[in-house]
Motif scaffolding. Structure first.
Motif, PDB file in Angstrom:
ATOM      1  N   GLY A  64       0.687  -1.288   0.069  1.00  0.00           N
ATOM      2  CA  GLY A  64       0.121   0.151  -0.017  1.00  0.00           C
ATOM      3  C   GLY A  64       0.826   1.249   0.111  1.00  0.00           C
ATOM      4  O   GLY A  64       1.930   1.262   0.444  1.00  0.00           O
ATOM      5  N   GLU A  66       1.152   4.119   1.574  1.00  0.00           N
ATOM      6  CA  GLU A  66       2.073   4.898   3.043  1.00  0.00           C
ATOM      7  C   GLU A  66       3.100   4.275   3.026  1.00  0.00           C
ATOM      8  O   GLU A  66       4.251   5.039   3.404  1.00  0.00           O
ATOM      9  CB  GLU A  66       0.924   4.572   4.079  1.00  0.00           C
ATOM     10  CG  GLU A  66       1.304   5.709   5.139  1.00  0.00           C
ATOM     11  CD  GLU A  66       0.155   5.472   6.391  1.00  0.00           C
ATOM     12  OE1 GLU A  66      -0.686   4.960   5.952  1.00  0.00           O
ATOM     13  OE2 GLU A  66       0.810   6.050   7.452  1.00  0.00           O
ATOM     14  N   ASP A 191     -10.688   0.913  -1.876  1.00  0.00           N
ATOM     15  CA  ASP A 191      -9.527   1.111  -1.167  1.00  0.00           C
ATOM     16  C   ASP A 191      -9.358   2.522  -0.423  1.00  0.00           C
ATOM     17  O   ASP A 191      -9.004   2.734   0.549  1.00  0.00           O
ATOM     18  CB  ASP A 191      -8.497   0.933  -2.026  1.00  0.00           C
ATOM     19  CG  ASP A 191      -7.529  -0.317  -1.705  1.00  0.00           C
ATOM     20  OD1 ASP A 191      -8.066  -0.969  -0.641  1.00  0.00           O
ATOM     21  OD2 ASP A 191      -6.370  -0.629  -2.052  1.00  0.00           O
ATOM     22  N   GLN A 195      -9.096   3.699   3.486  1.00  0.00           N
ATOM     23  CA  GLN A 195      -7.907   4.611   3.902  1.00  0.00           C
ATOM     24  C   GLN A 195      -8.615   5.807   4.509  1.00  0.00           C
ATOM     25  O   GLN A 195      -8.041   6.097   5.824  1.00  0.00           O
ATOM     26  CB  GLN A 195      -7.055   5.133   2.971  1.00  0.00           C
ATOM     27  CG  GLN A 195      -6.319   3.753   2.092  1.00  0.00           C
ATOM     28  CD  GLN A 195      -5.560   2.919   2.839  1.00  0.00           C
ATOM     29  OE1 GLN A 195      -4.966   3.163   4.009  1.00  0.00           O
ATOM     30  NE2 GLN A 195      -5.618   1.602   2.596  1.00  0.00           N
ATOM     31  N   ASP A 198      -9.759   4.797   8.065  1.00  0.00           N
ATOM     32  CA  ASP A 198      -8.787   4.342   8.936  1.00  0.00           C
ATOM     33  C   ASP A 198      -8.252   5.662   9.548  1.00  0.00           C
ATOM     34  O   ASP A 198      -7.730   5.880  10.777  1.00  0.00           O
ATOM     35  CB  ASP A 198      -7.579   3.571   7.725  1.00  0.00           C
ATOM     36  CG  ASP A 198      -6.409   3.394   8.733  1.00  0.00           C
ATOM     37  OD1 ASP A 198      -6.535   2.717  10.022  1.00  0.00           O
ATOM     38  OD2 ASP A 198      -5.308   3.743   8.423  1.00  0.00           O
ATOM     39  N   LYS A 199      -7.977   6.742   8.711  1.00  0.00           N
ATOM     40  CA  LYS A 199      -7.349   7.981   9.118  1.00  0.00           C
ATOM     41  C   LYS A 199      -8.485   8.806   9.944  1.00  0.00           C
ATOM     42  O   LYS A 199      -8.278   9.903  10.434  1.00  0.00           O
ATOM     43  CB  LYS A 199      -6.996   8.848   8.177  1.00  0.00           C
ATOM     44  CG  LYS A 199      -5.614   7.952   7.516  1.00  0.00           C
ATOM     45  CD  LYS A 199      -4.518   9.145   7.159  1.00  0.00           C
ATOM     46  CE  LYS A 199      -3.279   8.479   6.391  1.00  0.00           C
ATOM     47  NZ  LYS A 199      -3.302   7.769   5.336  1.00  0.00           N
ATOM     48  N   GLY A 257      -4.016   0.595   7.930  1.00  0.00           N
ATOM     49  CA  GLY A 257      -3.642   1.146   6.889  1.00  0.00           C
ATOM     50  C   GLY A 257      -2.979   0.234   5.560  1.00  0.00           C
ATOM     51  O   GLY A 257      -3.125   0.767   4.462  1.00  0.00           O
TER      52      GLY A 257
END
Ligand code: HAM
Length: 427
Positions: A64, A66, A191, A195, A198-199, A257
C-alpha cells in the motif's frame, strides 16, 4: 523507554530515528523478546526469519501507498532496486508461496526482527523498530482469528499488563465492503474509502468528509452507532469462552492502513489512549495468491507488535515496570566473584574459574592485582551470591555467602561438589 541518544559532535550522533542499545537498553529489549518468544511458543508457533533486504517491488505491489513512501530503498551494486524491510508480511507470503509443500497446514509461525520505515520521528514512531510477527497460514475458520487475538492478549498479559491497561479493538473489513456494495460503490473506490475511514480518528472531520464525498453522512453515522456484525460478535464469544472477552472491544473504525487486509482486522491500544497502537494485524486471504500470480491460494492472518510503544507502556504502568526491573536485576547478577587475596594463588584461582564456567556458573574476578576490600566491593556491585577467596588458607578456599555474610573453609578439590550441593546456585 529506548530513546535515541543525543551526542555533541555531529559525527557522533545516531541517525534520526535510530537507537543505540547500551547494556541496560539491551537488557530491556531482551526482556521483551523473551516474553514474545515464550508466549508464541506456548501457543505452538514455530520461529522463522526472513532477510532484512528485499526487492523494492515486493512492497510496491503489496503493502500500500503509505508504506512505499516510507521505504529505505536504494540501488545496489548489481543495479537491483532494493529496500530495507518495513514489515514482514510480504516476505512471509513470498516464503510460504515458495515452500508451502514442505509443511502441513495450518502453519503457525512467529518471527522477531528489526524493521525500517522512513517515518517522521515522533513519540512511539522511530525509523527502526523491532517487531514480533505471529501468523497463521492455511486456515479460513474464524477459530484461527480467535486464537490469534487471544495470543496477542496473552503476550501483553505476560508483561503484567491487565484489562485496565490495554484493549484490543476488533473490526472487519468485510463489514465495510458489504456496506459499500449495499451503497452501490464500485470496487475500485473501496481502497481510498477504507484509507479515509482508517485515518478518520487522526484527521479533522472535514478532511475525512471530503475524502468520503457522498458517503460521509452514512459512514459517520455508522462510526457513531458502532455498526453490527455477527462475525465480530462470534469472535468476542470465542474469547469469552477463554475468559478474555474483557480485553476486546468491537470498533468498526479500525480499518488498518496496509492494503492487503481482507477480513477481521484488529489493533491493540493502551486504555488511557496516550500512545500509538501497540500491535496490529488481521486477515490477508488474497496476498499469497497475488504474490504467486494465482498459482497458490491460501487463507492467512497475522499481527505484529512493536517494541517501541510496548516499552513506553511498560514504563508507564508501575506493576509492569517493576516486574521488568526485577527480572533485569536478577538476570544481571553473577553467581560467584573470585577474590584473589594473594597473587601467588592467581593460577590456582584461574584453573578453578575455568572449571566453574565450564559448569555454567557466571563468574567474575579482578584482571589485575587489586586490594581485597575493592574486590569484595566489586562482588557486591555485581550481585554475586558467593565470594570465593584464594589466599593464605590454600589448599582451602574461603567461601563467603554475600547475602548472610556467613563464611566457611572448603578444600579446593571439594569445591565443585560443595557448590553443586547448594541447589540455589545451580545454573
Ligand atoms: P503495522 O500496524 O504497520 O502492521 O505495525 C505493527 C506494529 O509495529 C505497530 O502497531 C507498532 O507497534 C509497530 N510499528 C510500526 N511502525 C513503527 C515505527 N515506525 N516505529 C515504532 N514502532 C512501529 C504490520 O507491520 C503488519 N505487517 C502486521 C501483520 C503481520 N499483519 C499480518 N501479519
Amino acid at each position: 523507554m529506548l530513546v535515541p541518544r543525543q551526542r555533541n559532535a555531529m559525527s557522533m550522533q545516531t541517525l534520526p530515528g535510530f537507537r543505540d542499545f547500551l547494556p541496560e537498553d539491551c537488557a530491556r529489549r531482551n526482556y521483551i523478546f523473551a516474553r514474545w518468544r515464550a508466549v508464541s511458543r506456548r501457543y505452538g508457533f514455530a520461529e522463522w526469519e526472513g532477510p532484512p533486504l528485499e526487492a523494492t517491488e515486493l512492497y510496491k505491489k503489496k503493502s500500500g501507498a503509505e508504506i512505499v513512501e516510507q521505504l529505505f530503498n536504494f540501488t545496489d551494486k548489481g543495479e537491483r532496486e532494493v529496500a530495507l524491510r518495513p514489515e514482514l508480511t510480504p516476505t512471509l507470503a513470498r516464503v510460504v508461496a515458495a515452500h508451502e509443500r514442505e509443511f502441513k497446514k495450518p502453519l503457525k509461525w512467529f518471527s522477531i526482527g528489526q524493521f525500517f520505515r522512513y517515518e517522521k520521528q515522533q513519540r512511539g514512531r522511530l525509523r527502526e523498530h523491532f517487531q514480533l510477527n505471529c501468523d497463521i497460514i492455511g486456515e479460513k475458520d474464524l477459530a484461527a482469528d480467535v486464537e490469534l487475538v487471544a495470543l496477542c492478549i496473552d503476550i501483553l498479559r505476560a508483561f503484567g499488563l491487565t484489562k485496565k491497561d490495554f484493549v484490543v479493538r476488533i473490526s472487519d473489513r468485510e463489514f465495510w465492503t458489504d456496506f459499500f456494495r449495499d451503497k452501490k460503490v464500485p470496487a475500485e473506490r473501496w481502497d481510498p474509502l477504507l484509507q479515509a475511514i482508517d485515518k478518520s480518528t487522526r484527521e479533522p472531520r472535514d478532511k475525512t468528509a471530503e475524502k468520503l464525498g457522498g458517503l460521509a453522512d452514512p459512514v459517520f453515522a455508522t462510526l457513531k452507532s458502532g455498526g453490527k456484525s455477527t462475525k465480530l460478535e462470534q469472535l468476542v464469544e470465542g474469547l469469552r469462552a477463554r475468559g478474555l472477552a474483557d480485553f476486546v472491544a468491537i470498533d468498526v473504525g479500525i480499518v488498518r492502513g496496509l492494503a492487503y487486509y481482507t477480513g477481521i482486522v484488529f489493533e491493540a491500544f493502551d486504555r488511557a489512549g496516550k500512545f500509538r497502537a501497540i500491535a496490529g494485524g488481521g486477515r490477508y486471504d488474497n496476498l499469497i495468491s497475488q504474490l504467486s500470480d494465482g498459482t497458490l491460494s491460501l487463507p492467512a492472518l497475522g499481527f505484529a507488535m512493536g517494541d517501541v510503544v510496548l516499552g513506553e507502556l511498560i514504563n508507564e504502568i508501575a506493576p509492569a515496570r517493576e516486574a521488568m526491573q526485577e527480572a533485569i536485576t536478577n538476570d544481571s547478577k553473577i553467581d560467584i566473584y573470585i577474590v584473589i587475596a594473594k597473587e601467588q594463588r592467581r593460577a590456582d584461582a584461574l584453573s578453578q574459574i575455568q572449571q566453574l564456567r565450564d559448569r555454567g556458573y557466571r563468574i567474575d574476578y579482578p584482571l589485575t592485582p587489586t586490594k581485597v576490600a575493592r574486590q569484595f566491593q566489586a562482588a557486591e556491585d555485581l550481585g554475586a551470591r558467593i565470594a570465593l577467596l584464594y589466599g593464605d588458607e590454600w589448599p582451602q578456599v574461603k567461601m563467603k555467602d554475600m547475602g548472610t555474610g556467613k563464611q566457611e573453609l572448603v578444600a579446593y578439590d571439594r569445591l565443585l561438589a560443595h557448590l553443586q550441593a547448594q541447589s540455589s546456585l545451580s545454573s
